[in-house]
Design an enzyme around this catalytic site. Structure first.
Site, mmCIF file in Angstrom:
data_model
loop_
_atom_site.group_PDB
_atom_site.id
_atom_site.type_symbol
_atom_site.label_atom_id
_atom_site.label_comp_id
_atom_site.label_asym_id
_atom_site.label_seq_id
_atom_site.Cartn_x
_atom_site.Cartn_y
_atom_site.Cartn_z
ATOM 1 C CB SER A 119 -0.600 0.042 1.251
ATOM 2 O OG SER A 119 -1.628 -1.129 1.466
ATOM 3 C CG HIS A 140 -2.681 -0.440 -3.888
ATOM 4 N ND1 HIS A 140 -3.304 0.777 -3.519
ATOM 5 C CD2 HIS A 140 -2.672 -1.073 -2.562
ATOM 6 C CE1 HIS A 140 -3.681 0.720 -2.204
ATOM 7 N NE2 HIS A 140 -3.446 -0.283 -1.860
ATOM 8 C CD GLU A 152 -3.566 3.179 -6.366
ATOM 9 O OE1 GLU A 152 -3.562 4.689 -6.516
ATOM 10 O OE2 GLU A 152 -3.642 2.671 -5.262
ATOM 11 C CG ASN A 190 -3.540 3.678 0.393
ATOM 12 O OD1 ASN A 190 -4.844 3.893 0.635
ATOM 13 N ND2 ASN A 190 -2.887 2.616 0.408
HETATM 14 N N1 NAD Z 1 -5.879 -4.682 4.302
HETATM 15 C C1 NAD Z 1 -6.173 -3.940 3.200
HETATM 16 O O1 NAD Z 1 -7.351 -3.502 2.966
HETATM 17 C C2 NAD Z 1 -5.154 -3.636 2.008
HETATM 18 C C3 NAD Z 1 -5.429 -3.022 0.993
HETATM 19 C C4 NAD Z 1 -4.538 -2.944 -0.187
HETATM 20 C C5 NAD Z 1 -3.116 -3.486 0.267
HETATM 21 N N2 NAD Z 1 -2.862 -4.040 1.487
HETATM 22 C C6 NAD Z 1 -1.543 -4.559 1.491
HETATM 23 O O2 NAD Z 1 -1.561 -6.141 1.379
HETATM 24 C C7 NAD Z 1 -0.598 -6.556 2.190
HETATM 25 C C8 NAD Z 1 -1.224 -7.766 3.004
HETATM 26 O O3 NAD Z 1 -2.121 -6.996 3.967
HETATM 27 P P1 NAD Z 1 -3.350 -7.995 4.582
HETATM 28 O O4 NAD Z 1 -4.303 -6.965 4.973
HETATM 29 O O5 NAD Z 1 -3.749 -9.038 3.677
HETATM 30 O O6 NAD Z 1 -2.590 -8.708 5.740
HETATM 31 P P2 NAD Z 1 -2.708 -9.803 6.453
HETATM 32 O O7 NAD Z 1 -2.068 -9.768 8.192
HETATM 33 O O8 NAD Z 1 -4.556 -10.167 6.606
HETATM 34 O O9 NAD Z 1 -2.067 -11.008 6.101
HETATM 35 C C9 NAD Z 1 -0.653 -11.290 5.658
HETATM 36 C C10 NAD Z 1 -0.461 -12.646 5.466
HETATM 37 O O10 NAD Z 1 0.967 -12.901 5.268
HETATM 38 C C11 NAD Z 1 1.440 -13.867 5.857
HETATM 39 N N3 NAD Z 1 3.064 -13.964 6.181
HETATM 40 C C12 NAD Z 1 3.836 -13.281 7.116
HETATM 41 N N4 NAD Z 1 5.064 -13.363 6.868
HETATM 42 C C13 NAD Z 1 5.104 -14.158 5.608
HETATM 43 C C14 NAD Z 1 6.292 -14.314 4.883
HETATM 44 N N5 NAD Z 1 7.593 -14.122 5.115
HETATM 45 N N6 NAD Z 1 5.742 -15.166 3.602
HETATM 46 C C15 NAD Z 1 4.744 -15.309 3.118
HETATM 47 N N7 NAD Z 1 3.500 -14.934 3.999
HETATM 48 C C16 NAD Z 1 3.796 -14.364 4.942
HETATM 49 C C17 NAD Z 1 0.804 -14.218 7.375
HETATM 50 O O11 NAD Z 1 0.862 -15.481 7.639
HETATM 51 C C18 NAD Z 1 -0.664 -13.501 6.696
HETATM 52 O O12 NAD Z 1 -1.466 -14.707 6.377
HETATM 53 C C19 NAD Z 1 0.081 -5.496 2.994
HETATM 54 O O13 NAD Z 1 1.296 -5.042 2.265
HETATM 55 C C20 NAD Z 1 -1.035 -4.443 2.704
HETATM 56 O O14 NAD Z 1 -0.499 -3.081 2.907
HETATM 57 C C21 NAD Z 1 -3.731 -4.415 2.359
#
Ligand code: NAD
Length: 295
Positions: A119, A140, A152, A190
């Site tokens: 993000s 994104h 994005e 964002n």
């Molecule tokens: N939550 C949102 O609305 C949103 C929106 C757009 C982008 N993002 C981005 O997406 C990414 C993930 O966010 P999320 O909300 O899904 O997080 P989340 O915490 O729900 O999921 C993260 C996952 O990654 C796993 N993980 C941890 N270390 C790891 C590794 N070394 N290798 C592989 N997997 C690993 C965890 O076990 C978990 O299942 C972030 O970069 C976040 O900024 C999130």
């Protein structure tokens, strides 16, 4: 070029949303995570979501089974070797994402496109840890991924024109409308959203309005489908704080400095829906009530 095999890194909220979107678009997906538990939970979430779509008449039982048959999971990162496209969706932490890139780079096909759903972290910085940074791009997505149509696409300094074209075409394959952004902190959406969410936290800190009033204000006053506090509960307060920290450190403008309330809530483990408590408290019967401890 149509993408056949997608490798998704991280079976969390975004990774599984992307996987669900892709399997229902006819793409074979392998989701990688470090724990088997996350993969089991992630698969169950996707199956439940698709089952709900069947109940609502949005898809048939047969097409659901077909989609689910395209979903594989693994705890072995070298399983990315057959993927045409790789999307990283691990936690928002630069060091972690760099170590994943270095690992992926050992096994990915030379012509695979590697991308991150970050993000806020610089696409140019992540790309610089790969043998071929021209094949790296930002993708994104917005949550919940299967429902929100925007993607994005972020061009790092080294991303090639061909990589951008192939990524835009993959976005279309996933049914998304793509917008192209330069690699600036927060990209396009964002950059605007973060200061708005931060203002909502300041309003709570100053007691200007209640949790529900702030959300209603934006729902009814600006026709937003969700208010800022319910939105951040869905995104995850930890994710939001990590993003704000990057924007603040890169841009320096105080409007990106995370509200103290957000820091405290993350420290307390009140991360939103995923922990059952954020700006709202989420009850087992599916209802929610405002978190009055914050006022
Ligand atoms: N939550 C949102 O609305 C949103 C929106 C757009 C982008 N993002 C981005 O997406 C990414 C993930 O966010 P999320 O909300 O899904 O997080 P989340 O915490 O729900 O999921 C993260 C996952 O990654 C796993 N993980 C941890 N270390 C790891 C590794 N070394 N290798 C592989 N997997 C690993 C965890 O076990 C978990 O299942 C972030 O970069 C976040 O900024 C999130």
């Amino acid at each position: 070029m149509s993408i056949k095999n997608l490798f998704v890194i991280g079976a969390g909220f975004m990774g599984m949303g992307i996987a669900q979107n892709a399997i229902t678009s006819g793409i074979h997906v392998t989701v990688y995570d470090i724990t088997e538990d996350s993969l089991i939970k992630g698969r169950k979430t996707v199956e439940n979501m698709l089952q709900k779509n069947v109940k609502k008449g949005k898809m048939t039982e047969a097409s659901m089974q077909d989609a689910v048959s395209r979903l594989n999971t693994t705890t072995v990162i070298s399983d990315c070797k057959d993927a045409d496209f790789i999307i990283e969706a691990a936690p928002e932490n630069e060091g972690l994402k760099i170590s994943i890139m270095e690992e992926i780079d050992k096994y990915a096909k030379a012509d695979a496109i590697i991308s991150s759903n970050t993000s806020s972290i610089s696409i140019t910085t992540l790309a610089s840890h790969l043998k071929n940074p021209s094949r790296f791009v930002g993708m994104h997505f917005f949550s919940p991924v299967p429902l929100l149509n925007l993607l994005e696409v972020v061009k790092g300094l080294q991303t090639s024109k061909q990589t951008i074209e192939e990524t835009l075409s993959f976005g279309e394959q996933l049914g998304k409308v793509c917008i192209l952004s330069k690699d600036e902190p927060g990209f396009i959406v964002n950059r605007m959203l973060i200061p708005m969410l931060n203002e909502a936290f300041f309003l709570i800190e100053r007691g200007v309005g209640s949790i529900e009033e702030i959300d209603l204000g934006m729902r009814l006053g600006l026709n937003h489908p969700m208010g800022p506090l319910e939105l951040v509960d869905m995104i995850g307060l930890d994710v939001e704080l990590a993003v704000m920290e990057v924007l603040y450190s890169e841009i320096g403008d105080p409007k990106y400095r995370p509200a103290v309330l957000l820091r405290r809530m993350v420290a307390a483990g009140h991360l939103g829906r995923k922990t059952g408590r954020g700006f709202y408290i989420y009850h087992e019967d599916g209802t929610r009530t405002p978190n009055l401890d914050l006022l």
